[in-house]
Design an enzyme around this catalytic site. Structure first.
Site, PDB file in Angstrom:
ATOM      1  N   ARG A 188     -12.826  12.441  -4.768  1.00  0.00           N
ATOM      2  CA  ARG A 188     -11.719  12.441  -5.920  1.00  0.00           C
ATOM      3  C   ARG A 188     -10.439  12.259  -4.887  1.00  0.00           C
ATOM      4  O   ARG A 188      -9.600  12.800  -6.117  1.00  0.00           O
ATOM      5  CB  ARG A 188     -11.791  12.974  -7.174  1.00  0.00           C
ATOM      6  CG  ARG A 188     -13.507  12.313  -7.308  1.00  0.00           C
ATOM      7  CD  ARG A 188     -13.626  13.148  -9.176  1.00  0.00           C
ATOM      8  NE  ARG A 188     -14.705  12.572  -9.452  1.00  0.00           N
ATOM      9  CZ  ARG A 188     -15.638  13.043  -9.152  1.00  0.00           C
ATOM     10  NH1 ARG A 188     -16.108  14.607  -8.663  1.00  0.00           N
ATOM     11  NH2 ARG A 188     -16.979  12.114  -9.642  1.00  0.00           N
ATOM     12  N   LYS A 245       1.846   4.615  -2.537  1.00  0.00           N
ATOM     13  CA  LYS A 245       0.912   3.651  -3.483  1.00  0.00           C
ATOM     14  C   LYS A 245      -0.015   3.129  -2.399  1.00  0.00           C
ATOM     15  O   LYS A 245       0.551   2.733  -1.112  1.00  0.00           O
ATOM     16  CB  LYS A 245       1.745   1.985  -3.479  1.00  0.00           C
ATOM     17  CG  LYS A 245       2.613   1.944  -5.039  1.00  0.00           C
ATOM     18  CD  LYS A 245       3.547   0.606  -4.807  1.00  0.00           C
ATOM     19  CE  LYS A 245       4.425   0.263  -5.677  1.00  0.00           C
ATOM     20  NZ  LYS A 245       4.762  -0.734  -5.877  1.00  0.00           N
ATOM     21  N   GLU A 269      12.092  -5.977   5.250  1.00  0.00           N
ATOM     22  CA  GLU A 269      12.516  -4.474   4.352  1.00  0.00           C
ATOM     23  C   GLU A 269      13.643  -3.739   4.278  1.00  0.00           C
ATOM     24  O   GLU A 269      14.121  -3.978   2.783  1.00  0.00           O
ATOM     25  CB  GLU A 269      10.764  -3.726   3.863  1.00  0.00           C
ATOM     26  CG  GLU A 269       9.638  -4.054   3.827  1.00  0.00           C
ATOM     27  CD  GLU A 269       8.935  -4.377   2.199  1.00  0.00           C
ATOM     28  OE1 GLU A 269      10.488  -4.325   1.453  1.00  0.00           O
ATOM     29  OE2 GLU A 269       8.760  -5.231   1.951  1.00  0.00           O
ATOM     30  N   LYS A 285      14.579   4.337  -0.592  1.00  0.00           N
ATOM     31  CA  LYS A 285      13.041   4.410  -1.529  1.00  0.00           C
ATOM     32  C   LYS A 285      12.787   5.713  -2.166  1.00  0.00           C
ATOM     33  O   LYS A 285      11.655   6.100  -3.112  1.00  0.00           O
ATOM     34  CB  LYS A 285      11.364   4.178  -0.425  1.00  0.00           C
ATOM     35  CG  LYS A 285      10.421   3.990  -1.191  1.00  0.00           C
ATOM     36  CD  LYS A 285       9.290   3.224  -0.854  1.00  0.00           C
ATOM     37  CE  LYS A 285       8.415   2.901  -1.943  1.00  0.00           C
ATOM     38  NZ  LYS A 285       7.644   2.121  -1.078  1.00  0.00           N
ATOM     39  N   GLU A 334       5.828   3.747 -11.421  1.00  0.00           N
ATOM     40  CA  GLU A 334       6.712   2.045 -11.119  1.00  0.00           C
ATOM     41  C   GLU A 334       6.579   2.000 -12.734  1.00  0.00           C
ATOM     42  O   GLU A 334       6.363   1.420 -13.645  1.00  0.00           O
ATOM     43  CB  GLU A 334       6.172   1.257 -10.431  1.00  0.00           C
ATOM     44  CG  GLU A 334       6.577   0.014 -10.528  1.00  0.00           C
ATOM     45  CD  GLU A 334       5.752  -1.496  -9.798  1.00  0.00           C
ATOM     46  OE1 GLU A 334       5.837  -0.629  -8.098  1.00  0.00           O
ATOM     47  OE2 GLU A 334       5.824  -1.739  -9.879  1.00  0.00           O
ATOM     48  N   ARG A 339      11.573   2.110 -10.135  1.00  0.00           N
ATOM     49  CA  ARG A 339      11.289   1.423  -9.066  1.00  0.00           C
ATOM     50  C   ARG A 339      10.781   0.383  -8.942  1.00  0.00           C
ATOM     51  O   ARG A 339      10.680  -0.317  -7.827  1.00  0.00           O
ATOM     52  CB  ARG A 339       8.855   2.475  -9.285  1.00  0.00           C
ATOM     53  CG  ARG A 339       8.755   2.111  -7.464  1.00  0.00           C
ATOM     54  CD  ARG A 339       7.391   3.076  -7.573  1.00  0.00           C
ATOM     55  NE  ARG A 339       7.072   3.115  -6.375  1.00  0.00           N
ATOM     56  CZ  ARG A 339       5.959   3.883  -5.489  1.00  0.00           C
ATOM     57  NH1 ARG A 339       6.127   4.990  -6.356  1.00  0.00           N
ATOM     58  NH2 ARG A 339       5.490   3.863  -4.749  1.00  0.00           N
ATOM     59  N   ASN A 397      10.409  -4.337  -5.531  1.00  0.00           N
ATOM     60  CA  ASN A 397       9.667  -5.611  -5.797  1.00  0.00           C
ATOM     61  C   ASN A 397      11.013  -6.613  -5.157  1.00  0.00           C
ATOM     62  O   ASN A 397      10.192  -8.071  -5.577  1.00  0.00           O
ATOM     63  CB  ASN A 397       8.862  -6.132  -6.324  1.00  0.00           C
ATOM     64  CG  ASN A 397       7.896  -5.076  -6.299  1.00  0.00           C
ATOM     65  OD1 ASN A 397       7.319  -4.351  -5.392  1.00  0.00           O
ATOM     66  ND2 ASN A 397       7.548  -3.831  -8.042  1.00  0.00           N
ATOM     67  N   HIS A 436       9.816  -9.960  -3.679  1.00  0.00           N
ATOM     68  CA  HIS A 436       8.330  -9.898  -4.043  1.00  0.00           C
ATOM     69  C   HIS A 436       7.777 -10.692  -5.081  1.00  0.00           C
ATOM     70  O   HIS A 436       6.418 -11.219  -3.964  1.00  0.00           O
ATOM     71  CB  HIS A 436       7.685  -8.291  -3.498  1.00  0.00           C
ATOM     72  CG  HIS A 436       8.165  -7.424  -2.288  1.00  0.00           C
ATOM     73  ND1 HIS A 436       9.212  -7.784  -2.011  1.00  0.00           N
ATOM     74  CD2 HIS A 436       7.297  -6.971  -1.872  1.00  0.00           C
ATOM     75  CE1 HIS A 436       9.538  -6.855  -1.462  1.00  0.00           C
ATOM     76  NE2 HIS A 436       8.151  -6.260  -0.614  1.00  0.00           N
ATOM     77  N   HIS A 478       4.703 -12.124  -2.397  1.00  0.00           N
ATOM     78  CA  HIS A 478       3.325 -12.047  -2.876  1.00  0.00           C
ATOM     79  C   HIS A 478       2.862 -13.553  -2.801  1.00  0.00           C
ATOM     80  O   HIS A 478       1.836 -13.921  -2.467  1.00  0.00           O
ATOM     81  CB  HIS A 478       3.621 -11.083  -4.106  1.00  0.00           C
ATOM     82  CG  HIS A 478       3.502  -9.628  -3.618  1.00  0.00           C
ATOM     83  ND1 HIS A 478       3.552  -8.593  -4.123  1.00  0.00           N
ATOM     84  CD2 HIS A 478       3.552  -9.038  -2.454  1.00  0.00           C
ATOM     85  CE1 HIS A 478       3.397  -7.377  -3.901  1.00  0.00           C
ATOM     86  NE2 HIS A 478       4.209  -7.744  -2.800  1.00  0.00           N
ATOM     87  N   HIS A 507       4.007  -9.943   5.931  1.00  0.00           N
ATOM     88  CA  HIS A 507       4.719  -9.814   5.022  1.00  0.00           C
ATOM     89  C   HIS A 507       6.844  -9.252   5.123  1.00  0.00           C
ATOM     90  O   HIS A 507       6.842  -9.830   3.795  1.00  0.00           O
ATOM     91  CB  HIS A 507       4.195  -7.703   4.651  1.00  0.00           C
ATOM     92  CG  HIS A 507       5.226  -7.471   3.266  1.00  0.00           C
ATOM     93  ND1 HIS A 507       4.531  -7.953   1.847  1.00  0.00           N
ATOM     94  CD2 HIS A 507       5.473  -6.205   2.979  1.00  0.00           C
ATOM     95  CE1 HIS A 507       5.356  -7.215   1.456  1.00  0.00           C
ATOM     96  NE2 HIS A 507       5.979  -6.111   1.601  1.00  0.00           N
TER      97      HIS A 507
HETATM   98  N1  GLY Z   1       6.360  -1.708  -2.314  1.00  0.00           N
HETATM   99  C1  GLY Z   1       7.274  -1.151  -3.315  1.00  0.00           C
HETATM  100  C2  GLY Z   1       6.859   0.230  -3.727  1.00  0.00           C
HETATM  101  O1  GLY Z   1       5.984   1.325  -2.915  1.00  0.00           O
HETATM  102  O2  GLY Z   1       7.455   0.843  -4.984  1.00  0.00           O
END
Ligand code: GLY
Length: 349
Positions: free
Chosen positions: A116, A138, A180, A211, A221, A225, A229, A232, A236, A252
């Site tokens: 956990r 993330k 990025e 960031k 998010e 946040r 993206n 993206h 994606h 990516h």
């Molecule tokens: N890669 C986008 C984020 O970490 O929110």
């Protein structure tokens, strides 16, 4: 250079610069006081690099996992967690990921769910990892239906971005990482003309600072946040289509480059930006030598369908787009318009 990710009791520093990996020992003593053992998770290839001389009291166990997007699977997660259990890793112990964005994603997810949750430190060894994936907590694995569809937010206790580890990157990996960086440069409203005077460390610092600021304001998010993206939605979709054919087809960062060029055209089609801003996007992408071509193998229809399955789409086509109020999340963009702009974009190249 240090950038703090200001998350209250979960705050941590991102250390940037050549040799940053050697801070590991000090961080283990300070941020993980009383830890019993440290497990380094890396790939076989990285373990053989000359810079793999990480200071860790010389008693760390090193586990090897496969690198690459294809390794972000339930199978890899299960193998890693079984290995941690076999080593009797406890909640007092620490995992250290040493690798690219895919490795820190799966390793961070293992740290989030094993027992956990146990502490994790990331030492990202790709540009995508250093400016994005390893920062912000993330963690994820992929499903057939989409990228990063299973995961958790789990903040690391530190991130060490060592530019020496980038020196041994294969050329394609190094170049694609700038996808990025280009995203951050554009989100910060910088012009292409200012790029020539920015060093690599300054570009990493700009990206990490952006960031860190956004993650500190919106850890989970629910708002700002999502701006990270940018580019993206298309990226994606392309990555999901590529994964089902050949995981090596598209990095990516390369997909993000294509996504940024397309997002500028979509914003232009919606009357949100003028031609000069589209040109600025193209110049930034070209400065970083990023490809901006949609692979021929994928039909426009299949790409638009894949965009609708992205987890951020909420069953609608959602894009981060530039506009006169800055960057915004724009929902409910009509599929027909997206397909038309995508066809025009493909015809340009
Ligand atoms: N890669 C986008 C984020 O970490 O929110």
């Amino acid at each position: 250079m240090k950038v703090n990710v200001a998350l209250g009791s979960n705050a941590y520093d991102v250390t940037i610069g050549p040799g940053a990996r050697h801070e590991l020992g000090a961080i283990l003593e300070q941020a993980c006081a009383g830890y019993q053992s440290c497990v380094i998770v890396t790939s076989k290839e990285l373990r053989g690099q000359a810079w793999f001389d990480i200071d860790h009291r010389n008693d760390a166990t090193v586990l090897e996992v496969p690198e690459g997007e294809g390794a972000k699977s339930f199978e890899s997660l299960a193998v890693l967690c079984e290995q941690l259990a076999a080593l009797k890793v406890s909640r007092r112990d620490v995992i250290v990921s040493v690798g690219g964005g895919a490795l820190s994603d799966v390793c961070g997810f293992a740290a989030a769910v094993y027992l956990r949750g146990i502490k994790v430190i990331h030492i990202p060894t790709t540009l995508v990892g250093q400016v994005d994936a390893a920062i912000g907590g993330k963690t994820a694995i992929n499903l057939g239906a989409g990228k990063n569809l299973v995961g958790a937010f789990h903040q690391p206790v530190a991130v060490l971005c060592d530019s020496e580890t980038l020196e041994t990157l294969p050329e394609r990996e190094r170049r694609s990482g700038f996808g990025e960086v280009a995203k951050c440069w554009l989100l910060e409203d910088r012009r292409s003309s200012a790029l020539a005077s920015a060093s690599l460390d300054e570009l990493i610092l700009l990206s990490v600072t952006l960031k860190a600021r956004i993650v500190a304001a919106d850890e989970f998010e629910s708002g700002e946040r999502a701006l990270l993206n940018y580019g993206h939605t298309l990226a994606h979709a392309l990555e999901v289509l590529a994964l089902s054919r050949d995981p090596d087809m598209l990095r990516h960062g390369e997909a993000v480059g294509v996504g940024l060029a397309f997002a500028a055209r979509l914003a232009f089609a919606l009357g949100r930006i003028d031609e000069s801003e589209v040109a600025n996007h193209d110049e930034v992408l070209s400065y970083f030598e990023l490809p901006t071509t949609v692979p021929q193998e994928f039909s426009t229809r299949s790409i638009v369908d894949a965009m609708g399955h992205d987890k951020k789409a909420h069953h609608d086509l959602t894009f981060v787009l530039a506009g006169e109020n800055g960057f915004e999340v724009v929902r409910g963009v009509e599929q027909g318009l997206v397909a038309q702009v995508l066809d025009e974009f493909r015809a340009e190249r």
